[in-house]
Design a protein around this motif. Sequence first.
Motif, PDB file in Angstrom:
ATOM      1  N   ARG A  30      -6.911  -6.052   0.838  1.00 34.31           N
ATOM      2  CA  ARG A  30      -6.907  -5.982   2.304  1.00 34.31           C
ATOM      3  C   ARG A  30      -8.191  -6.563   2.880  1.00 34.31           C
ATOM      4  O   ARG A  30      -8.147  -7.286   3.882  1.00 34.31           O
ATOM      5  CB  ARG A  30      -6.734  -4.525   2.767  1.00 34.31           C
ATOM      6  CG  ARG A  30      -6.837  -4.362   4.286  1.00 34.31           C
ATOM      7  CD  ARG A  30      -6.507  -2.960   4.712  1.00 34.31           C
ATOM      8  NE  ARG A  30      -5.071  -2.724   4.705  1.00 34.31           N
ATOM      9  CZ  ARG A  30      -4.257  -3.028   5.716  1.00 34.31           C
ATOM     10  NH1 ARG A  30      -4.746  -3.625   6.809  1.00 34.31           N
ATOM     11  NH2 ARG A  30      -2.969  -2.759   5.658  1.00 34.31           N
ATOM     12  N   THR A  31      -9.315  -6.276   2.262  1.00 29.55           N
ATOM     13  CA  THR A  31     -10.585  -6.808   2.740  1.00 29.55           C
ATOM     14  C   THR A  31     -10.578  -8.333   2.746  1.00 29.55           C
ATOM     15  O   THR A  31     -11.050  -8.978   3.680  1.00 29.55           O
ATOM     16  CB  THR A  31     -11.748  -6.303   1.875  1.00 29.55           C
ATOM     17  OG1 THR A  31     -11.805  -4.870   1.975  1.00 29.55           O
ATOM     18  CG2 THR A  31     -13.080  -6.889   2.336  1.00 29.55           C
ATOM     19  N   GLY A  75      -7.239  -2.079  -1.711  1.00 29.11           N
ATOM     20  CA  GLY A  75      -8.291  -2.080  -0.704  1.00 29.11           C
ATOM     21  C   GLY A  75      -9.095  -3.372  -0.750  1.00 29.11           C
ATOM     22  O   GLY A  75      -9.470  -3.929   0.295  1.00 29.11           O
ATOM     23  N   GLU A 110       0.829  -1.218   0.000  1.00 30.94           N
ATOM     24  CA  GLU A 110       0.000   0.000   0.000  1.00 30.94           C
ATOM     25  C   GLU A 110       0.856   1.257   0.000  1.00 30.94           C
ATOM     26  O   GLU A 110       0.439   2.294  -0.521  1.00 30.94           O
ATOM     27  CB  GLU A 110      -0.931  -0.021   1.213  1.00 30.94           C
ATOM     28  CG  GLU A 110      -2.055  -1.045   1.097  1.00 30.94           C
ATOM     29  CD  GLU A 110      -2.824  -1.252   2.382  1.00 30.94           C
ATOM     30  OE1 GLU A 110      -3.851  -1.938   2.354  1.00 30.94           O
ATOM     31  OE2 GLU A 110      -2.389  -0.728   3.440  1.00 30.94           O
ATOM     32  N   ALA A 138      -4.885   1.932  -5.526  1.00 31.69           N
ATOM     33  CA  ALA A 138      -5.299   1.983  -4.122  1.00 31.69           C
ATOM     34  C   ALA A 138      -6.614   1.238  -3.922  1.00 31.69           C
ATOM     35  O   ALA A 138      -6.793   0.518  -2.927  1.00 31.69           O
ATOM     36  CB  ALA A 138      -5.426   3.434  -3.660  1.00 31.69           C
ATOM     37  N   ASP A 139      -7.531   1.382  -4.865  1.00 33.72           N
ATOM     38  CA  ASP A 139      -8.808   0.654  -4.781  1.00 33.72           C
ATOM     39  C   ASP A 139      -8.580  -0.854  -4.857  1.00 33.72           C
ATOM     40  O   ASP A 139      -9.196  -1.636  -4.128  1.00 33.72           O
ATOM     41  CB  ASP A 139      -9.739   1.099  -5.905  1.00 33.72           C
ATOM     42  CG  ASP A 139     -10.267   2.519  -5.720  1.00 33.72           C
ATOM     43  OD1 ASP A 139     -10.167   3.046  -4.585  1.00 33.72           O
ATOM     44  OD2 ASP A 139     -10.763   3.092  -6.705  1.00 33.72           O
TER      45      ASP A 139
END
Length: 217
Positions: free
Chosen positions: A212-213, A209, A95, A205-206
């Motif tokens: 990470r989820t 994300g 990230e 970044a999306d």
Amino acid sequence: MAHELGTAILRGDFAPGSPLPREAALMERFDVSRTVLREALRTLTSKGLIESRPKVGTRVRAKAAWNLLDSDMLDWYSRVAPPLQFALKLQEMREMIEPYAAALAADNHEEATRERLTRAHQAMVGAQNVEEWVRADLDFHLCVLAACSNELLIPLGALIERTLEGQLRLNAKRADVYNASLAEHTAVFEAIVARDSSGARRAMADLLGVTRTRIEG
């Protein structure tokens, strides 16, 4: 031998600051010759895991001295660290780097790196199973680093390649379908090709994300 002893240290079999057993004990424990043992110790010394001093012997160094930015060390550590903890630390590293790398790739890619990125994206689109997807996904992220035209970022890809491949495979298996993040990858690809640096940064970044989820889920 270096792998076995290094992994043992990283696993906590020998605590930081503690002395290693004498050579004879290590030779017996790992069933190796003195020559092999000493070569392994030299390797581990170069990686910051141990140090040898006259009249003191060989000791495990403090964790702060360990060179985890070494492909062998990172691979060994990934095998013994708590899985969720390691995955999140690798994710934090990604990230910090990959969104900015995507922006650089949008600004600086050349024809050759654009074509390589295109092939990687096409391979993701055409992937028929998890293994094909993971190979293409890994190549896609390495291509983004190569497209930055920053020679200091390319070795970073080689450094994390083995551990990143493992994370990508786990994420693909956790998703409802292995290629569930294709749309997010396509957004990154299209922004880079369009030389939209801010869009590439947001798209990466999306994408991370979503990653990470899945890790935290």
